[in-house]
Design an enzyme around this catalytic site. Sequence first.
Site, PDB file in Angstrom:
ATOM      1  N   LYS A  46       0.804  -1.226   0.171  1.00  0.00           N
ATOM      2  CA  LYS A  46      -0.049   0.041   0.084  1.00  0.00           C
ATOM      3  C   LYS A  46       0.928   1.457   0.030  1.00  0.00           C
ATOM      4  O   LYS A  46       0.498   2.412  -0.623  1.00  0.00           O
ATOM      5  CB  LYS A  46      -1.093  -0.111   1.244  1.00  0.00           C
ATOM      6  CG  LYS A  46      -1.960  -1.093   1.053  1.00  0.00           C
ATOM      7  CD  LYS A  46      -2.950  -1.028   2.205  1.00  0.00           C
ATOM      8  CE  LYS A  46      -3.837  -2.375   2.343  1.00  0.00           C
ATOM      9  NZ  LYS A  46      -4.485  -2.571   0.898  1.00  0.00           N
ATOM     10  N   ASP A 249      -5.882   2.716  -2.699  1.00  0.00           N
ATOM     11  CA  ASP A 249      -4.648   3.155  -3.000  1.00  0.00           C
ATOM     12  C   ASP A 249      -4.656   4.304  -3.750  1.00  0.00           C
ATOM     13  O   ASP A 249      -4.278   5.524  -3.695  1.00  0.00           O
ATOM     14  CB  ASP A 249      -3.508   2.250  -2.938  1.00  0.00           C
ATOM     15  CG  ASP A 249      -3.087   1.495  -2.029  1.00  0.00           C
ATOM     16  OD1 ASP A 249      -3.401   1.923  -0.762  1.00  0.00           O
ATOM     17  OD2 ASP A 249      -2.914  -0.032  -2.057  1.00  0.00           O
TER      18      ASP A 249
END
Length: 297
Positions: A46, A249
């Site tokens: 991430k 994300d």
Amino acid sequence: MNFSSEQPKIIVIGSSSIDLVLETEKVPSSNETVMAYDSDSYFGGKGANQAVGTARLGASVYFIGCVGMDPLGQQIMRNLVNESVNVGFVHETDKDATGTAYVTTSDGNAAIVVVPAANNHLKPEHIDAAEKYFFTADLILLQLEVSMDVIDFAIKKAKKHNIKIGLYASPARKLSDEILSSVDFIVVKSNELHIVFGEDRREDILKKYVNKVFVRDDTNSTVYFDGTEMKYFSKSTNGKTVHKMGMGDAFTSGFAIGLCHKYSIEECVKFGNEVSAMVSLKKGSQTGLPRISDLIS
């Protein structure tokens, strides 16, 4: 939308990994064996996703993370450099392998197992070593694939330098009141609200955190409370195949860029949804991340 001529400076602190993806007819249940009809590997994690996402959208990005001293770690480092991400404070450890994620996916559903490995070796002292970056940063981006000691320390460091803080609360953990009050925006998956905030109703949570908590679902919809009413925004992919890995994300990256360019909250949400929709059209968390040229004609 118009971008200002000033280049935002963003520090992303978090995870990086290699994602190993298996495509199957169905996601196996307990004690079931299925056959994969395709497999591939992609850059992920991430933190790295958000570093690449914001860099492609024109930010000057500094990534603080940890990789192993192995071929996968070198691949990640080369990829970040190729994406114009500053890796001067990415720590390399010989105590563990580079992080990996094992993903089984079918018809938009996925079962994911993350092996943090080297990501667990990111420490507060690595954040401290990069303090010179903090003096000119516009925004710090965080996620929850590294230790809470790192998260807490990074937030205190950002507050010390009066820098905005964005947090993608995934994978979900219960967050302290101190963290919730310190960050400037929080992105949360709709099915994980109860983990992050407790058992309160969604509307109660959003009304408590005006223009601060943004709840996302698998349809690329985002909801928040603007102080007067609940605001709902969605960006469809017009029936095209949706690959859900990395959508959160991507949204966070787009929202962060909008905020740095002083967009309104509504514009930030719409821009985040647009970035998220684009990343969903290609396999891999980073592959479909758009560049400014893809979004502005």
